[in-house]
Design a protein around this motif. Structure first.
Motif, PDB file in Angstrom:
ATOM      1  N   ILE A 276      75.673  40.941 148.331  1.00  0.00           N
ATOM      2  CA  ILE A 276      75.859  41.682 146.788  1.00  0.00           C
ATOM      3  C   ILE A 276      74.107  41.512 146.409  1.00  0.00           C
ATOM      4  O   ILE A 276      73.380  40.758 146.839  1.00  0.00           O
ATOM      5  CB  ILE A 276      76.684  41.080 146.057  1.00  0.00           C
ATOM      6  CG1 ILE A 276      76.647  40.458 145.295  1.00  0.00           C
ATOM      7  CG2 ILE A 276      78.053  41.116 146.707  1.00  0.00           C
ATOM      8  CD1 ILE A 276      77.691  39.869 144.068  1.00  0.00           C
ATOM      9  N   ASP A 277      73.993  41.863 146.243  1.00  0.00           N
ATOM     10  CA  ASP A 277      72.695  42.424 145.392  1.00  0.00           C
ATOM     11  C   ASP A 277      72.152  41.632 144.284  1.00  0.00           C
ATOM     12  O   ASP A 277      73.090  40.987 143.919  1.00  0.00           O
ATOM     13  CB  ASP A 277      72.314  43.750 144.278  1.00  0.00           C
ATOM     14  CG  ASP A 277      70.759  44.260 144.094  1.00  0.00           C
ATOM     15  OD1 ASP A 277      69.915  43.502 144.875  1.00  0.00           O
ATOM     16  OD2 ASP A 277      70.666  44.128 142.887  1.00  0.00           O
ATOM     17  N   ASP A 281      68.406  45.150 140.854  1.00  0.00           N
ATOM     18  CA  ASP A 281      68.646  46.057 141.066  1.00  0.00           C
ATOM     19  C   ASP A 281      66.938  46.301 140.565  1.00  0.00           C
ATOM     20  O   ASP A 281      66.608  47.915 140.568  1.00  0.00           O
ATOM     21  CB  ASP A 281      69.170  47.161 140.437  1.00  0.00           C
ATOM     22  CG  ASP A 281      70.551  47.395 140.340  1.00  0.00           C
ATOM     23  OD1 ASP A 281      71.049  47.733 142.544  1.00  0.00           O
ATOM     24  OD2 ASP A 281      71.211  47.488 140.585  1.00  0.00           O
ATOM     25  N   THR A 293      72.838  46.649 150.344  1.00  0.00           N
ATOM     26  CA  THR A 293      73.021  48.386 149.558  1.00  0.00           C
ATOM     27  C   THR A 293      74.603  48.472 148.879  1.00  0.00           C
ATOM     28  O   THR A 293      75.533  46.989 148.785  1.00  0.00           O
ATOM     29  CB  THR A 293      73.601  49.550 150.595  1.00  0.00           C
ATOM     30  OG1 THR A 293      75.080  49.509 151.509  1.00  0.00           O
ATOM     31  CG2 THR A 293      72.554  49.764 151.239  1.00  0.00           C
ATOM     32  N   HIS A 294      75.115  48.728 147.861  1.00  0.00           N
ATOM     33  CA  HIS A 294      76.094  48.803 146.718  1.00  0.00           C
ATOM     34  C   HIS A 294      77.470  49.234 147.801  1.00  0.00           C
ATOM     35  O   HIS A 294      79.149  48.862 147.738  1.00  0.00           O
ATOM     36  CB  HIS A 294      76.244  50.058 146.025  1.00  0.00           C
ATOM     37  CG  HIS A 294      75.289  49.503 145.049  1.00  0.00           C
ATOM     38  ND1 HIS A 294      75.208  49.271 144.134  1.00  0.00           N
ATOM     39  CD2 HIS A 294      73.976  50.660 143.896  1.00  0.00           C
ATOM     40  CE1 HIS A 294      74.002  49.146 143.377  1.00  0.00           C
ATOM     41  NE2 HIS A 294      73.703  50.080 142.984  1.00  0.00           N
ATOM     42  N   ALA A 297      78.000  45.677 149.221  1.00  0.00           N
ATOM     43  CA  ALA A 297      78.681  45.648 148.080  1.00  0.00           C
ATOM     44  C   ALA A 297      79.835  45.574 147.963  1.00  0.00           C
ATOM     45  O   ALA A 297      80.831  44.276 148.044  1.00  0.00           O
ATOM     46  CB  ALA A 297      77.501  45.137 147.098  1.00  0.00           C
ATOM     47  N   ASP A 298      80.485  46.027 147.774  1.00  0.00           N
ATOM     48  CA  ASP A 298      81.376  46.636 147.677  1.00  0.00           C
ATOM     49  C   ASP A 298      82.643  46.377 148.718  1.00  0.00           C
ATOM     50  O   ASP A 298      83.454  46.114 148.199  1.00  0.00           O
ATOM     51  CB  ASP A 298      81.951  47.673 147.670  1.00  0.00           C
ATOM     52  CG  ASP A 298      81.219  48.949 145.981  1.00  0.00           C
ATOM     53  OD1 ASP A 298      80.690  48.480 145.540  1.00  0.00           O
ATOM     54  OD2 ASP A 298      81.264  50.097 146.409  1.00  0.00           O
ATOM     55  N   THR A 301      82.995  42.484 148.967  1.00  0.00           N
ATOM     56  CA  THR A 301      83.722  42.330 147.402  1.00  0.00           C
ATOM     57  C   THR A 301      85.303  42.295 148.117  1.00  0.00           C
ATOM     58  O   THR A 301      86.566  41.729 147.864  1.00  0.00           O
ATOM     59  CB  THR A 301      83.450  43.664 146.058  1.00  0.00           C
ATOM     60  OG1 THR A 301      82.026  42.620 146.442  1.00  0.00           O
ATOM     61  CG2 THR A 301      84.091  42.781 145.020  1.00  0.00           C
ATOM     62  N   ARG A 321      80.630  41.331 141.192  1.00  0.00           N
ATOM     63  CA  ARG A 321      79.856  42.055 141.574  1.00  0.00           C
ATOM     64  C   ARG A 321      81.717  42.180 141.234  1.00  0.00           C
ATOM     65  O   ARG A 321      82.640  41.578 141.803  1.00  0.00           O
ATOM     66  CB  ARG A 321      79.879  42.793 143.065  1.00  0.00           C
ATOM     67  CG  ARG A 321      80.135  44.461 143.008  1.00  0.00           C
ATOM     68  CD  ARG A 321      79.517  44.749 144.344  1.00  0.00           C
ATOM     69  NE  ARG A 321      79.029  46.461 144.821  1.00  0.00           N
ATOM     70  CZ  ARG A 321      78.211  46.889 143.539  1.00  0.00           C
ATOM     71  NH1 ARG A 321      77.562  46.481 143.272  1.00  0.00           N
ATOM     72  NH2 ARG A 321      78.454  48.371 143.765  1.00  0.00           N
ATOM     73  N   CYS A 323      85.332  44.975 141.914  1.00  0.00           N
ATOM     74  CA  CYS A 323      85.188  46.144 142.837  1.00  0.00           C
ATOM     75  C   CYS A 323      87.094  46.546 142.436  1.00  0.00           C
ATOM     76  O   CYS A 323      87.750  45.021 143.796  1.00  0.00           O
ATOM     77  CB  CYS A 323      84.983  46.241 144.291  1.00  0.00           C
ATOM     78  SG  CYS A 323      85.444  47.128 145.271  1.00  0.00           S
TER      79      CYS A 323
END
Length: 513
Positions: A276-277, A281, A293-294, A297-298, A301, A321, A323
């Protein structure tokens, strides 16, 4: 159902061990095999000091009584046979003497696809003469050495089979995404190629239960694709490439996480790249080169693995993160071969993981190459450092001016930094400038930006400046040019990020305190 395991596990990353006594392996007339200061000063890691730094880290673990050690990739400098021999011998020594178990995940520097590839490295003699050693005999003006090469995946497996990649006699459970076979021929996955067609490649992921109740999941996040001129490493894309080309790995991770929950196992996951980031950001620079990217990452997660450790970027940071009902906390483990030279000590409890970041402190023998450096560059200040920590701080400081400024920022902005202050930058972004900010050169603020980005709470920014950065509101709209906005946003968000020194992760909901 097995009782959940509690105890200590250490996580190291990116030792980048270079064997300074491997000269004869490359056909040199002496064992002496030091990389040049020129190469060291321009690299994101130091070379000749990596071996003794790893020894220091292992000695600290012996003092703490730690017996289970995860290494999140790049154990070796660039996967040369000599460096794999030295690294494997070192880990075997600590296994035999102290009963340690080591578990590796493949880094992008540890191996190459297939049969490997030739390398070229700059060395320096005791008299300061720089010369090159190359595995390709067609390289001009270089000492030809067949051993100057990065090993392929099968060779790497031979060196590292005892370190998690193959079943150990004491393991209570061991598997790969493809079954229970150790053999590389049985560990082949189908990549989605750039043209959409499947490409069959080896994958070195594994799951192991070394002690009752603890599962260690190692995910091979390396992606190699066939290109017009040989194979291409997608390491710059990290987990974005995994999602695009090896999505089946996430299905396996999801299955492992579900089984761990049902069976009451404590699950620790590692891969070489962050999932994840980790940069809150903040755009530009490192974020553009690596961060998921989001969407990625989703996806990571949603596997439900929960606690994930990564290396690769040599940064000390924590990202989180959520989700739906799933959460992922990514603990970025710093390299022992670059600032801030530390590792993570994880105390697993029934409902939480308490994580302590342990710095190496004094490293005996870190200055073994200094005489070579000074012979090469008599006016150099880097080899005058009195401690390993000072050496790495000076290395990052020089690297910022030598590499990061030119690569990450527009030329005109870099030139302005020398004559402006932080107050000037704040004014240009529409913010009020505290009188104290007039005493901070903009160029110094850039240095602080990189030390915070890489060191987090270990950045050692003087308290007065750190308080100014922490007072910046990251949610306040920022005007001005892209570079000014990025600098202010970075100072604000990096100084106010999740804890990364001593912190606890709630294993039920992923909260970090």
């Amino acid at each position: 159902m097995t009782s959940q395991w509690t105890g200590q596990v250490a996580v190291l990353a990116d030792p980048h061990l270079h064997d300074v006594a491997a000269g004869r392996a490359y056909g040199l007339v002496h064992e002496d095999c030091f990389r040049s200061l020129a190469d060291t000063a321009s690299s994101t890691r130091v070379f000749n000091e990596g071996g003794v730094a790893l020894v220091r880290a292992l000695d600290i673990l012996v003092e703490h009584g730690v017996r289970l050690v995860m290494i999140a990739g790049d154990l070796t400098d660039d996967g040369q046979p000599a460096n794999w021999n030295a690294a494997a011998s070192l880990l075997h020594k600590y296994t035999q003497k102290y009963g340690m178990r080591f578990f590796l995940t493949p880094g992008n520097h540890d191996q190459w696809y297939g049969d490997g590839k030739a390398l070229k490295k700059g060395m320096v003699t005791r008299d300061g003469v720089i010369f090159a050693v190359a595995g390709d005999p067609s390289e001009p003006s270089a000492v030809h050495a067949p051993a100057m090469r990065q090993v392929g995946q099968a060779e790497m497996l031979d060196y590292a089979r005892s370190f998690g990649f193959c079943r150990h006699d004491d393991d209570l459970h061991w598997e790969t995404p493809f079954g229970a076979s150790n053999a590389l021929v049985d560990r082949i996955g189908a990549l989605t190629g750039s043209d959409g067609n499947p490409v069959l490649v080896p994958d070195l992921s594994y799951l192991v239960e070394p002690v009752a109740g603890l599962w260690i999941l190692s995910v091979d996040a390396n992606v190699y694709l066939p290109g017009t001129d040989g194979w291409v490493d997608c390491g710059q894309q990290g987990w974005n490439a995994v999602l695009r080309h090896k999505a089946w790995l996430l299905d396996w991770m999801r299955d492992v996480a579900a089984r761990a929950k049902v069976q009451g196992k404590q699950l620790l996951t590692m891969s070489h790249f962050p999932a994840i980031d980790l940069l809150n950001d903040v755009s530009g620079g490192l974020a553009e080169r690596v961060m998921p990217t989001h969407l990625t990452a989703d996806a990571t997660t949603a596997t439900g693995v929960g606690l994930h450790f990564s290396g690769h970027w040599h940064i000390n940071r924590t990202g989180a993160r959520h989700c739906d009902k799933d959460w992922l906390v990514n603990v970025a483990v710093p390299s022992t071969a670059s600032f801030p030279a530390a590792f993570k000590l994880v105390n697993l409890e029934l409902t939480s993981a308490c994580i302590d970041t342990v710095q190496l402190g004094q490293v005996p023998g870190f200055d073994a190459g200094f005489a070579h450096y000074l012979a090469e560059q008599p006016n150099a200040t880097l080899p005058l450092s009195e401690s390993y920590a000072d050496f790495l701080r000076e290395h990052l400081d020089e690297l910022t001016g030598r590499r990061y400024l030119a690569r990450d920022w527009p030329t005109e902005f870099g030139a302005r930094l020398e004559r402006e202050t932080l107050a000037d930058i704040l004014t240009q972004t529409g913010r009020n400038a505290d009188s104290a900010t007039t005493n901070i050169p903009a160029r110094l603020a850039i240095d602080d930006y990189y030390f915070l980005e890489r060191g987090g709470q270990l950045a050692e920014i003087p308290a007065e400046r750190l308080c100014l950065y922490m007072a910046l509101d990251p949610a306040e709209p920022i005007k001005g040019g892209d570079s000014q906005r990025r600098l202010i946003m970075g100072l604000a968000r990096y100084s106010q990020a999740l804890p990364d020194d001593k912190f606890s992760v709630d294993l039920a909901n992923g909260s970090v305190t």
